[in-house]
Design an enzyme around this catalytic site. Structure first.
Site, mmCIF file in Angstrom:
data_model
loop_
_atom_site.group_PDB
_atom_site.id
_atom_site.type_symbol
_atom_site.label_atom_id
_atom_site.label_comp_id
_atom_site.label_asym_id
_atom_site.label_seq_id
_atom_site.Cartn_x
_atom_site.Cartn_y
_atom_site.Cartn_z
ATOM 1 C CE LYS A 104 -4.233 -1.861 0.237
ATOM 2 N NZ LYS A 104 -4.288 -2.991 1.120
ATOM 3 C CD GLU A 163 -10.222 3.469 0.429
ATOM 4 O OE1 GLU A 163 -10.121 4.698 0.262
ATOM 5 O OE2 GLU A 163 -9.445 2.652 -0.117
ATOM 6 C CB SER A 194 -0.010 -8.267 -0.939
ATOM 7 O OG SER A 194 -0.836 -9.114 -0.156
HETATM 8 C C1 LIG Z 1 -5.161 -4.107 1.145
HETATM 9 C C2 LIG Z 1 -4.463 -5.370 0.997
HETATM 10 C C3 LIG Z 1 -4.793 -6.302 0.006
HETATM 11 C C4 LIG Z 1 -5.986 -6.156 -0.891
HETATM 12 O O1 LIG Z 1 -5.998 -5.020 -1.687
HETATM 13 P P1 LIG Z 1 -5.608 -5.054 -3.232
HETATM 14 O O2 LIG Z 1 -5.954 -3.691 -3.701
HETATM 15 O O3 LIG Z 1 -6.426 -6.123 -3.859
HETATM 16 O O4 LIG Z 1 -4.162 -5.347 -3.304
HETATM 17 C C5 LIG Z 1 -4.012 -7.437 -0.135
HETATM 18 N N1 LIG Z 1 -2.964 -7.667 0.688
HETATM 19 C C6 LIG Z 1 -2.625 -6.809 1.665
HETATM 20 C C7 LIG Z 1 -1.470 -7.137 2.545
HETATM 21 C C8 LIG Z 1 -3.355 -5.641 1.857
HETATM 22 O O5 LIG Z 1 -3.003 -4.800 2.827
#
Ligand SMILES: *Cc1c(COP(=O)(O)O)cnc(C)c1O
Length: 395
Positions: free
Chosen positions: A89, A111, A377
């Site tokens: 993010k 948000e 992620s």
């Molecule tokens: C917010 C988040 C997601 C999901 O959001 P995407 O916009 O689909 O990437 C996935 N993994 C993590 C660690 C997140 O913080």
């Protein structure tokens, strides 16, 4: 055929900007200037430098011996979990705060679901000295308390949202309402590749650094820039968009998007949008959407707050209908099992969202020479409560 958006923000039939008239000034301002700003040399230089010196990029591409042995393929993990603030993010919030400053905005709203986007936004606002208000569903405030505490310490105001099922969709509604009421001084840092044009394209561009790095890192490690598979989880779809971006137009790279099946796709408690959804409009863009026959949004469910959203971004809707990407889904239990497995085999505790991508490794039959990149992620610090109760139940 291109899988990128056209200049109106359309990916095939999906995308666009379906907004109330009161949002025109804000959205048109962004539409008119975002490309010129983010493609300028000054912007690119500052963005790149902050990604490196502040966020810690490039994030490593790690070859996992033990997953490779287990799944009979060459498995690499893209370590977005190692970024400052613990997920991908931060890539987007650094980009958007630089944009907001160029536009002369003094107040930032956002948000958040799992709180990762809220923390990443509060972080860049602290650094920029800008006011920050984060809307968060009241259920998410309760289940992601470490991130709520962090946002407060960073100086942000966290506003709990009590409408709907008190999760991400509802927080997004409130943020949009705030923006309509504060059109002049406020920039809305949207956290995924959703919302009206230009957000899906803009956020995808900021996140595309992920696949840019994967190409360079694979070249260095394997002598070839492209993998056979890229696997990423999809909430709104920003980490997947970033991980897919520089491979979209290369059909030799198989793109695997993993949605949250919650308690099972047919259980009535899931967030598997492509399996259950139809075309509709939510939060300003046309995409696939979980809805009743008469068009009411179906409340989504996932144990993972970051995937608990009834839609997906228009890029992904188009990748789904054109079959450019394959969409799989993982249940809460499959994700929990995958998270525990990675933790015990590699000493890496992934975010519950990322664990859905890891769970997909169980569902695909690889060839031994396949090069597979899984986008991790984020990290699992925020999910320790869910992990501990699962871990205790397995003993
Ligand atoms: C917010 C988040 C997601 C999901 O959001 P995407 O916009 O689909 O990437 C996935 N993994 C993590 C660690 C997140 O913080």
């Amino acid at each position: 055929m291109s899988y990128q958006s056209d200049d109106k923000g359309y990916y095939g039939e999906f995308g666009g900007a379906f907004i109330p008239e009161m949002m025109y000034p804000n959205v048109h301002q962004l539409q008119n200037c975002y490309l010129e700003i983010i493609e300028s040399d000054d912007f690119r230089q500052e963005f790149k430098q902050l990604l490196r010196d502040y966020a810690g990029r490039p994030s490593p591409l790690y070859y996992s011996d033990r997953l490779s042995d287990h799944y009979y393929a060459k498995i690499y993990l893209k370590r977005e979990d190692l970024n400052h603030t613990g997920s991908h993010k931060i890539n987007n919030t650094i980009g958007q705060i630089l944009l907001a400053k160029q536009l002369g905005k003094t107040r930032i709203i956002a948000e958040t679901g799992a709180g990762q986007h809220g923390v990443a936004t509060a972080t860049v606002c602290a650094r920029a000295g800008l006011d920050c208000i984060v809307y968060m569903g009241a259920l998410d405030v309760a289940r992601q308390s470490p991130n709520v505490e962090k946002m407060k310490m960073l100086g942000a105001e966290v506003r709990p949202v009590f409408s709907g099922n008190k999760t991400l969709k509802d927080a997004t509604n409130e943020a949009i309402r705030d923006w309509i009421n504060n059109p002049v001084d406020t920039h809305y840092i949207l956290g995924s590749v959703v919302g009206p044009h230009p957000y899906p394209d803009m956020v995808a561009r900021f996140q595309s650094v992920i696949s840019e790095e994967i190409r360079m890192q694979l070249l260095e490690k394997t002598g070839k820039e492209t993998p056979d598979y890229v696997i990423a989880c999809v909430g709104g779809g920003s980490n997947a968009a970033g991980a897919f971006y520089h491979f979209l137009d290369d059909p030799t790279v198989k793109l695997i998007a993993v949605e949250a099946a919650g308690k099972g796709v047919d259980s009535g408690e899931s967030a598997a949008t492509t399996q259950l959804g139809r075309t509709g409009v939510l939060h300003g863009s046309k995409s696939l959407l979980m809805q009743t026959p008469d068009g009411q949004i179906v409340e989504p469910y996932s144990l993972s707050a970051g995937l608990d959203y009834p839609g997906i971004g228009p890029m992904h809707a188009n990748l789904f209908v054109t079959k450019r990407a394959q969409f799989l889904s993982a249940t809460d239990d499959e994700a929990l099992r995958a998270a525990l497995y990675l933790t015990q085999k590699e000493g890496i505790i992934p975010a519950l969202e990322s664990a859905h991508a890891l769970a997909a490794l169980e569902m695909i039959e690889f060839k031994p020479d396949d090069v597979v990149v899984v986008n991790v992620s984020g990290r699992g610090d925020k999910d320790m409560e869910a992990y501990l109760s699962y871990y205790q139940s397995t003993k």
